[in-house]
Scaffold this motif. Structure first.
Motif, PDB file in Angstrom:
ATOM      1  N   GLN B 113      31.659 -22.515  15.905  1.00 27.75           N
ATOM      2  CA  GLN B 113      30.287 -23.282  15.899  1.00 27.75           C
ATOM      3  C   GLN B 113      29.586 -23.433  14.603  1.00 27.75           C
ATOM      4  N   TRP B 114      29.370 -22.111  14.488  1.00 22.10           N
ATOM      5  CA  TRP B 114      28.507 -21.775  13.087  1.00 22.10           C
ATOM      6  C   TRP B 114      29.366 -21.941  11.992  1.00 22.10           C
ATOM      7  N   GLU B 115      30.473 -21.782  11.871  1.00 21.95           N
ATOM      8  CA  GLU B 115      31.468 -21.868  10.593  1.00 21.95           C
ATOM      9  C   GLU B 115      31.362 -23.656  10.515  1.00 21.95           C
ATOM     10  N   CYS B 119      30.616 -25.798   7.474  1.00 20.80           N
ATOM     11  CA  CYS B 119      31.419 -26.869   6.419  1.00 20.80           C
ATOM     12  C   CYS B 119      30.907 -28.243   6.494  1.00 20.80           C
ATOM     13  N   LEU B 120      30.107 -28.663   7.499  1.00 21.41           N
ATOM     14  CA  LEU B 120      29.572 -29.957   7.554  1.00 21.41           C
ATOM     15  C   LEU B 120      28.439 -30.009   6.327  1.00 21.41           C
ATOM     16  N   GLY B 121      27.999 -29.023   5.721  1.00 23.02           N
ATOM     17  CA  GLY B 121      27.058 -28.991   4.826  1.00 23.02           C
ATOM     18  C   GLY B 121      25.606 -28.881   5.281  1.00 23.02           C
ATOM     19  N   PHE B 122      25.375 -28.547   6.703  1.00 26.99           N
ATOM     20  CA  PHE B 122      24.164 -28.299   6.928  1.00 26.99           C
ATOM     21  C   PHE B 122      23.522 -27.214   6.409  1.00 26.99           C
ATOM     22  N   THR B 123      22.176 -27.423   6.238  1.00 28.09           N
ATOM     23  CA  THR B 123      21.406 -26.452   5.805  1.00 28.09           C
ATOM     24  C   THR B 123      21.178 -25.250   6.915  1.00 28.09           C
ATOM     25  N   ARG B 124      20.626 -24.021   6.598  1.00 33.24           N
ATOM     26  CA  ARG B 124      20.386 -23.115   7.706  1.00 33.24           C
ATOM     27  C   ARG B 124      19.684 -23.321   8.884  1.00 33.24           C
ATOM     28  N   TRP B 125      18.610 -24.474   8.456  1.00 30.24           N
ATOM     29  CA  TRP B 125      17.524 -24.751   9.469  1.00 30.24           C
ATOM     30  C   TRP B 125      18.395 -25.971  10.540  1.00 30.24           C
ATOM     31  N   VAL B 131      22.805 -27.377  15.974  1.00 31.77           N
ATOM     32  CA  VAL B 131      24.137 -26.907  16.526  1.00 31.77           C
ATOM     33  C   VAL B 131      23.908 -25.675  17.524  1.00 31.77           C
ATOM     34  N   ILE B 132      23.224 -24.644  16.813  1.00 31.72           N
ATOM     35  CA  ILE B 132      23.391 -23.392  17.481  1.00 31.72           C
ATOM     36  C   ILE B 132      22.461 -23.235  18.731  1.00 31.72           C
ATOM     37  N   LEU B 133      21.028 -23.811  18.456  1.00 34.25           N
ATOM     38  CA  LEU B 133      19.883 -23.649  19.507  1.00 34.25           C
ATOM     39  C   LEU B 133      20.282 -24.194  20.787  1.00 34.25           C
ATOM     40  N   PRO B 134      20.670 -25.669  20.581  1.00 34.29           N
ATOM     41  CA  PRO B 134      21.012 -26.354  21.944  1.00 34.29           C
ATOM     42  C   PRO B 134      22.023 -25.892  22.880  1.00 34.29           C
ATOM     43  N   GLN B 135      23.069 -25.074  22.021  1.00 35.78           N
ATOM     44  CA  GLN B 135      24.005 -24.241  22.894  1.00 35.78           C
ATOM     45  C   GLN B 135      23.701 -22.960  23.283  1.00 35.78           C
ATOM     46  N   ALA B 136      22.709 -22.361  22.567  1.00 38.39           N
ATOM     47  CA  ALA B 136      22.119 -21.299  22.889  1.00 38.39           C
ATOM     48  C   ALA B 136      21.320 -21.395  24.153  1.00 38.39           C
ATOM     49  N   LEU B 137      20.621 -22.334  24.167  1.00 36.31           N
ATOM     50  CA  LEU B 137      19.704 -22.933  25.260  1.00 36.31           C
ATOM     51  C   LEU B 137      20.294 -22.606  26.635  1.00 36.31           C
TER      52      LEU B 137
END
Lengths: 227, 215
Positions: B113-115, B119-125, B131-137
């Motif tokens: 998911q991080w990778e 690859c989609l060119g998202f910035t860190r934020w 991507v990450i926080l909704p799944q981490a929630l």
């Protein structure tokens, strides 16, 4: 800022602090020993006993885990006193801490027992081990080894939580603060000193558990891997 | 048994609930920052967060209470009220534990998911937020509900050093007057149980429910 810190005034009471540390360690030691015994016993019943015994144990575990240690300590220590039974305060405090930690230990050890593979039990039966032998060597020991990290952090928390029994008059490390406070009025410094001592004690207890683990579980010592 | 005593216990219960909610609010906010700091690529930030967690978890809550109660007046502020000092100490405590719990949850989001986000060119934020926080929630909800139980139970300690009048404080006062410890501490324990047990059950149920994908 105009406040003059005076740690010397607090450190001058080092014999009291030392006495407090000793009492805290003794309380922790006895509650740990009794707690593990009760926890292992209850966990075995919880996983293999008759249905009413299981119900009783799970009632005990749920009730202790969902009420504060402070209220449990008040209930038990003042309660025993109100029945007219005179116990030394240290014994009362050990009982309260043991009843509390026993419930947490039961939950942790139960998870360990449930992680023992069925095949292990079948193998033990095939080897002709008796029920007691099976439980001691095939179930409890590996179960304890598997949950050992969780157990040791729970017991470090117990050491920290033992400060709560100062509220019923036990003169362990935290309880000493009241005495020093009333003689020096150096409230803030006392808590800084206590904080540092507790951090060191937490390290000490954790190291003790690691060494004990190495002594108890040869697999860890010889192979360097956990189960 | 006296209705005035029961009323006083109920008042204490309200104090417990207020303190628990404040702690969860502030502890959650700071805990979130701690969790992010803990996984920061800047070594100094992540080490500072680790040290904060290590120290806070190595101190008894009573010592934290003492530091928060007597500390502010030393640094020239007016002494905190019992509620403020208790909230302060419990916030420190809760933020360290929640920070550590949530760090685990964020790191538990599958690596691809991080990778993929990268690859989609998202910035860190963007990656964090979308991507990450909704799944981490989703992973974080059961342990967080479970930790609320710890918060509610630990508010009882606010009755000691700082003397905030919550449930166990009022129960102790009543016991001093009546000396019926089994009755009044029993009722107080049942009241705590009434708050904590549903939370524990809920936490376990959520764990089963949200864990379907990993079974």
């Amino acid at each position: 800022m105009t406040y003059q810190f005076d740690f010397g005034a607090v450190l001058a009471y080092w014999p009291l602090l030392l006495e407090g540390i000793w009492t805290t360690l003794r309380l922790t030691f006895f509650s740990t020993v009794f707690g593990i015994l009760i926890g292992a016993f209850c966990a075995v019943i919880r996983t293999g006993g008759s249905s009413w015994a299981r119900a009783v144990i799970s009632l005990y575990v749920e009730f202790i885990r969902n009420t504060p240690l402070l209220v449990q300590a008040y209930f038990l220590i003042f309660g025993i006193a109100s029945l007219g039974i005179r116990l030394p305060i240290l014994v009362g405090a050990t009982i309260a801490l043991t009843v509390n930690i026993g419930a947490y230990t039961t939950e942790i050890v139960r998870a360990g027992i449930e992680s023992i593979h069925r095949g292990q039990l079948e193998a033990a039966t095939c080897l002709g081990l008796s029920r007691t032998q099976t439980y001691l060597h095939v179930v409890i020991r590996p179960a304890l080894e598997r949950v050992y990290p969780a157990l040791s952090s729970q017991y470090v928390l117990l050491m920290l939580a033992s400060s709560i029994v100062s509220s019923v008059g036990v003169e362990e490390l935290f309880g000493m603060s009241n005495r020093i406070q009333s003689e020096t009025f150096r409230n803030f410094e006392i808590f800084v000193v206590l904080g540092i001592i507790y951090l060191l004690l937490a390290m000490l207890v954790r190291t003790g558990f690691t060494l004990l683990g190495l002594a108890m579980f040869p697999r860890r010592r010889k192979l360097g891997t956990s189960l | 048994m006296n209705s005035a005593f029961i009323l006083s216990l109920l008042k204490g219960l309200w104090g417990t609930i207020v303190l628990s909610l404040l702690t969860f609010l502030f502890g959650g906010l700071i805990g979130f920052v701690i969790a992010l700091a803990r996984i920061s690529p800047i070594a100094a930030v992540s080490r500072a967060a680790a040290a904060y967690i290590e120290i806070t978890q190595g101190l008894p809550l009573l010592v934290l209470m003492g530091l928060c109660f007597y500390g502010p007046s030393i640094f020239g502020y007016d002494s905190f009220s019992p509620l403020a000092a208790a909230t302060f100490a419990l916030t420190l405590y809760a933020s360290a534990y929640l920070g550590e719990i949530w760090r685990g949850c964020i790191q538990a989001v599958a690596k691809p998911q991080w990778e993929a986000a990268e690859c989609l060119g998202f910035t860190r934020w963007q990656r964090m937020r979308a991507v990450i926080l909704p799944q981490a929630l989703r992973i974080a909800i059961p342990p967080t509900v479970g930790f609320m139980v710890q918060i509610v139970k630990n508010t009882s300690i606010a009755s000691l050093v700082v003397g905030y009048a919550e449930l166990s404080y009022n129960a102790k006062i009543i016991n001093n007057a009546t000396f019926q410890p089994f009755l009044y501490f029993g009722i107080a324990a049942l009241m705590y149980f009434a708050i904590c047990y549903p939370l524990s059950v809920q936490s376990r149920a959520l764990e089963r429910k949200l864990n379907v994908g990993h079974r």
